[in-house]
Enzyme design. Structure first.
Site, mmCIF file in Angstrom:
data_model
loop_
_atom_site.group_PDB
_atom_site.id
_atom_site.type_symbol
_atom_site.label_atom_id
_atom_site.label_comp_id
_atom_site.label_asym_id
_atom_site.label_seq_id
_atom_site.Cartn_x
_atom_site.Cartn_y
_atom_site.Cartn_z
ATOM 1 N N ASP A 25 -18.576 -7.321 -70.778
ATOM 2 C CA ASP A 25 -19.193 -6.327 -71.668
ATOM 3 C C ASP A 25 -18.184 -5.410 -72.337
ATOM 4 O O ASP A 25 -18.365 -4.198 -72.386
ATOM 5 C CB ASP A 25 -20.280 -5.537 -70.922
ATOM 6 C CG ASP A 25 -21.499 -6.396 -70.623
ATOM 7 O OD1 ASP A 25 -22.135 -6.848 -71.580
ATOM 8 O OD2 ASP A 25 -21.802 -6.625 -69.435
ATOM 9 N N ASP A 29 -27.848 -13.276 -74.511
ATOM 10 C CA ASP A 29 -26.688 -12.371 -74.391
ATOM 11 C C ASP A 29 -25.454 -13.266 -74.398
ATOM 12 O O ASP A 29 -25.342 -14.173 -73.562
ATOM 13 C CB ASP A 29 -26.832 -11.589 -73.074
ATOM 14 C CG ASP A 29 -25.680 -10.622 -72.815
ATOM 15 O OD1 ASP A 29 -24.512 -11.041 -72.941
ATOM 16 O OD2 ASP A 29 -25.945 -9.461 -72.444
ATOM 17 N N ASP A 75 -18.519 -11.959 -67.875
ATOM 18 C CA ASP A 75 -19.482 -11.105 -68.594
ATOM 19 C C ASP A 75 -19.029 -9.650 -68.508
ATOM 20 O O ASP A 75 -19.683 -8.813 -67.916
ATOM 21 C CB ASP A 75 -20.866 -11.297 -67.943
ATOM 22 C CG ASP A 75 -21.950 -10.489 -68.622
ATOM 23 O OD1 ASP A 75 -21.833 -10.252 -69.841
ATOM 24 O OD2 ASP A 75 -22.905 -10.097 -67.929
ATOM 25 N N LYS A 118 -29.209 -15.455 -67.569
ATOM 26 C CA LYS A 118 -27.805 -15.215 -67.227
ATOM 27 C C LYS A 118 -27.281 -16.388 -66.425
ATOM 28 O O LYS A 118 -28.040 -17.073 -65.730
ATOM 29 C CB LYS A 118 -27.713 -13.920 -66.428
ATOM 30 C CG LYS A 118 -26.297 -13.422 -66.215
ATOM 31 C CD LYS A 118 -26.310 -11.950 -65.829
ATOM 32 C CE LYS A 118 -24.919 -11.498 -65.444
ATOM 33 N NZ LYS A 118 -24.807 -10.051 -65.309
ATOM 34 N N ASP A 124 -24.931 -4.868 -76.413
ATOM 35 C CA ASP A 124 -24.914 -4.680 -74.959
ATOM 36 C C ASP A 124 -23.477 -4.704 -74.452
ATOM 37 O O ASP A 124 -22.974 -5.742 -74.045
ATOM 38 C CB ASP A 124 -25.743 -5.783 -74.279
ATOM 39 C CG ASP A 124 -25.837 -5.560 -72.769
ATOM 40 O OD1 ASP A 124 -25.432 -4.476 -72.307
ATOM 41 O OD2 ASP A 124 -26.304 -6.467 -72.065
ATOM 42 N N GLU A 129 -34.393 -12.202 -70.578
ATOM 43 C CA GLU A 129 -32.941 -12.420 -70.742
ATOM 44 C C GLU A 129 -32.351 -13.221 -69.586
ATOM 45 O O GLU A 129 -32.386 -12.793 -68.438
ATOM 46 C CB GLU A 129 -32.243 -11.055 -70.845
ATOM 47 C CG GLU A 129 -30.735 -11.165 -71.029
ATOM 48 C CD GLU A 129 -30.054 -9.800 -71.107
ATOM 49 O OE1 GLU A 129 -30.740 -8.764 -70.981
ATOM 50 O OE2 GLU A 129 -28.817 -9.787 -71.281
ATOM 51 N N TRP A 161 -34.512 -8.037 -67.859
ATOM 52 C CA TRP A 161 -33.361 -8.700 -67.231
ATOM 53 C C TRP A 161 -33.354 -8.292 -65.758
ATOM 54 O O TRP A 161 -33.519 -7.112 -65.442
ATOM 55 C CB TRP A 161 -32.028 -8.300 -67.883
ATOM 56 C CG TRP A 161 -30.896 -8.850 -67.058
ATOM 57 C CD1 TRP A 161 -30.488 -10.151 -67.014
ATOM 58 C CD2 TRP A 161 -30.094 -8.138 -66.103
ATOM 59 N NE1 TRP A 161 -29.477 -10.289 -66.086
ATOM 60 C CE2 TRP A 161 -29.215 -9.075 -65.523
ATOM 61 C CE3 TRP A 161 -30.043 -6.810 -65.681
ATOM 62 C CZ2 TRP A 161 -28.287 -8.722 -64.533
ATOM 63 C CZ3 TRP A 161 -29.123 -6.455 -64.702
ATOM 64 C CH2 TRP A 161 -28.252 -7.413 -64.144
ATOM 65 N N HIS A 220 -28.415 -10.004 -77.370
ATOM 66 C CA HIS A 220 -27.535 -8.958 -76.862
ATOM 67 C C HIS A 220 -26.125 -9.361 -77.263
ATOM 68 O O HIS A 220 -25.560 -10.300 -76.704
ATOM 69 C CB HIS A 220 -27.614 -8.853 -75.330
ATOM 70 C CG HIS A 220 -28.700 -7.960 -74.859
ATOM 71 N ND1 HIS A 220 -28.916 -7.672 -73.529
ATOM 72 C CD2 HIS A 220 -29.626 -7.248 -75.549
ATOM 73 C CE1 HIS A 220 -29.939 -6.843 -73.430
ATOM 74 N NE2 HIS A 220 -30.395 -6.576 -74.626
ATOM 75 N N HIS A 233 -23.560 -14.286 -71.273
ATOM 76 C CA HIS A 233 -24.322 -14.897 -70.183
ATOM 77 C C HIS A 233 -24.323 -16.418 -70.166
ATOM 78 O O HIS A 233 -25.243 -17.034 -69.639
ATOM 79 C CB HIS A 233 -25.767 -14.393 -70.216
ATOM 80 C CG HIS A 233 -25.886 -12.956 -69.843
ATOM 81 N ND1 HIS A 233 -27.089 -12.336 -69.628
ATOM 82 C CD2 HIS A 233 -24.942 -12.012 -69.633
ATOM 83 C CE1 HIS A 233 -26.887 -11.059 -69.314
ATOM 84 N NE2 HIS A 233 -25.589 -10.844 -69.313
#
Ligand code: RNT
Ligand code: ZN
Length: 438
Positions: free
Chosen positions: A315, A278, A313, A247, A345, A245, A204, A305, A281
């Site tokens: 997390d 993810d 995003d 995004k 993640d 990955e 990433w 993820h 993303h």
């Protein structure tokens, strides 16, 4: 080797639990699922084998240990909060991860980032790292009987300050990150080889631009060129698999992300790589769950993820929400249990970090269990017959089936705290270990 069957808890949780009640409640639940054609014994057997890759970076807020006071800087990702007790070194990090795994049922792997090497007391730049810096982790993983996954770290570094790494127009910078990532693949392959379990190396990069660029094309051509150079080194798939990955945007890279979904999907299909999806993303109305069956038409395997984006995003710690449940359902419904690799993640520094892992991992496992307990044959039959009322009704009814009873029984079988018992375990660890870190 860690044996989940022999719990090593600080508090005596078993006395608090009426194991007989858990068994009885489970037995009633098992019958209810069986009446719908669902085999809960088989579901638990599958859940037990489903590995979840624990991201190491929740232990220390994505700081890493390259320098004594290393901290996440830039890259469009943010850690907020200053809850006490973050891991300050690798020994503390391993202790924390051992505690986390002792509180989790089922199987885990560990997902490491390149900034977590053991570099002694000297600074080793990213283009100099070697397998030797990760030998301690490999040995530890062997002791824990877990596999390792790995990630190049293309952020938190002066050479990432321009906002571009593998797509930099500065050849010195671009080749620096190519060298870093090549070395990371070598390290990942060594992990896979020594542990006898394939390592997934994920790429990433934060590359993107705050304002509207006029030359997106060259950036993406540069990223493609860098990936081509990185993947020149070939490794056995028994040791190493590669994921890339995508995004949508990051903080400071709102207008364009070089490694977008279209870019990596195209690259992965053409070059036989895994894509890493993810769920923070994408546009908030897009569902990663929906993408699984699409991507799997064109590639053998996928990496995930799993995270919880809150408005962006962010997390946040994973919870058992609709997004995660759909991801799990689509893995099971697509019969892709062996083709989809689930990693976590998230990084929340505002709550107890050990607790964050336990909540998030258990939520992902619960989503898998929920999906495994679906009466899929009946639902598919309704669908094929155009009985869409019946399909919706049964999906709704499944939400109030005694799923929790099956989950509790699973935790008991696995020798880990059942239900709310893990709260006391996390509190005890905080008191005895985390609060002593100044
Ligand atoms: C960033 C990506 C990436 C990182 C980790 C630390 O938006 O999700 O996976 O979170 O590599
Ligand atoms: Zn991610």
């Amino acid at each position: 080797m860690m044996d989940k069957g022999t719990p090593k808890f600080i508090s005596n949780f078993s006395s608090m639990t009426n194991t007989e009640t858990i068994r009885q409640v489970y037995e009633l639940a098992r019958k209810q699922y069986a009446a719908l054609g669902v085999d809960s014994v088989a579901a638990l057997a599958k859940l037990k084998e489903f590995e979840i890759s624990l991201h190491c970076w929740q232990t220390d807020d994505v700081g890493g240990f390259e320098t004594p006071d290393a901290a996440l800087r830039g890259g469009g990702i943010e850690v907020t909060g200053n809850y006490p007790g973050k891991a300050r070194n690798i020994a503390e990090m391993r202790g924390d991860l051992e505690k986390v795994m002792a509180l989790l049922p089922g199987k885990q792997r560990l997902n490491l980032h390149a900034i977590y090497g053991e570099f002694g007391n000297r600074f080793v730049d990213r283009d100099q790292i070697e397998p030797a810096h990760f030998q301690g982790w490999i040995d530890w993983a062997a002791e824990q009987d877990i596999a390792l996954d790995f990630n190049c770290t293309c952020f938190s570094h002066p050479r990432a300050d321009s906002g571009f790494t593998l797509s930099s127009k500065d050849e010195k910078i671009r080749s620096f990150w190519v060298e870093h990532t090549r070395r990371c693949r070598t390290i990942g392959a060594e992990m896979g080889k020594q542990l006898g379990k394939t390592c997934i190396h994920n790429i990433w990069i934060p590359d993107g631009s705050k304002d509207v660029p006029v030359d997106r094309f060259t950036r993406r051509a540069l990223l493609k060129q860098s990936l081509d150079e990185i993947f020149l080194d070939e490794y056995s798939k028994d040791f190493l698999k590669d994921s890339i990955e995508s995004k949508l945007f990051g903080i400071g890279a709102e207008s364009m992300t070089v490694g977008s979904h279209d870019f990596y999907l195209g690259y992965a299909v053409k070059n036989n790589k895994l894509i890493c999806l993810d769920n923070g993303h994408f546009h908030p109305t897009e569902q990663v769950g929906d993408k699984i069956s699409a991507c799997l038409q064109f590639m053998d395997e996928l990496m995930l993820h799993v995270t919880r984006p809150v408005r962006w995003d962010s997390d946040h710690v994973v919870t058992l929400n609709d997004d995660v449940v759909l991801i799990a359902q689509e893995i099971i419904r697509s019969n892709a249990y062996d083709r989809v690799h689930m990693g976590l993640d998230f990084f929340d520094a505002s709550i107890n970090r050990i607790g964050a892992y336990v909540i998030g991992t258990r939520a992902a496992q619960q989503a898998m269990l929920y999906a495994l307990l679906e009466p899929l044959d009946r639902l598919k039959a309704y669908e094929d017959e155009g009985k869409n009322f019946e399909r919706l009704a049964l999906l709704e009814l499944m939400k109030s089936k005694p799923f929790g009873a099956v989950w509790d029984y699973f935790c008991m079988q696995e020798g880990v705290p059942v239900g709310e018992e893990y709260i006391a375990e996390v509190q005890a660890y905080e008191k005895e270990v985390l609060n002593r870190r100044k």
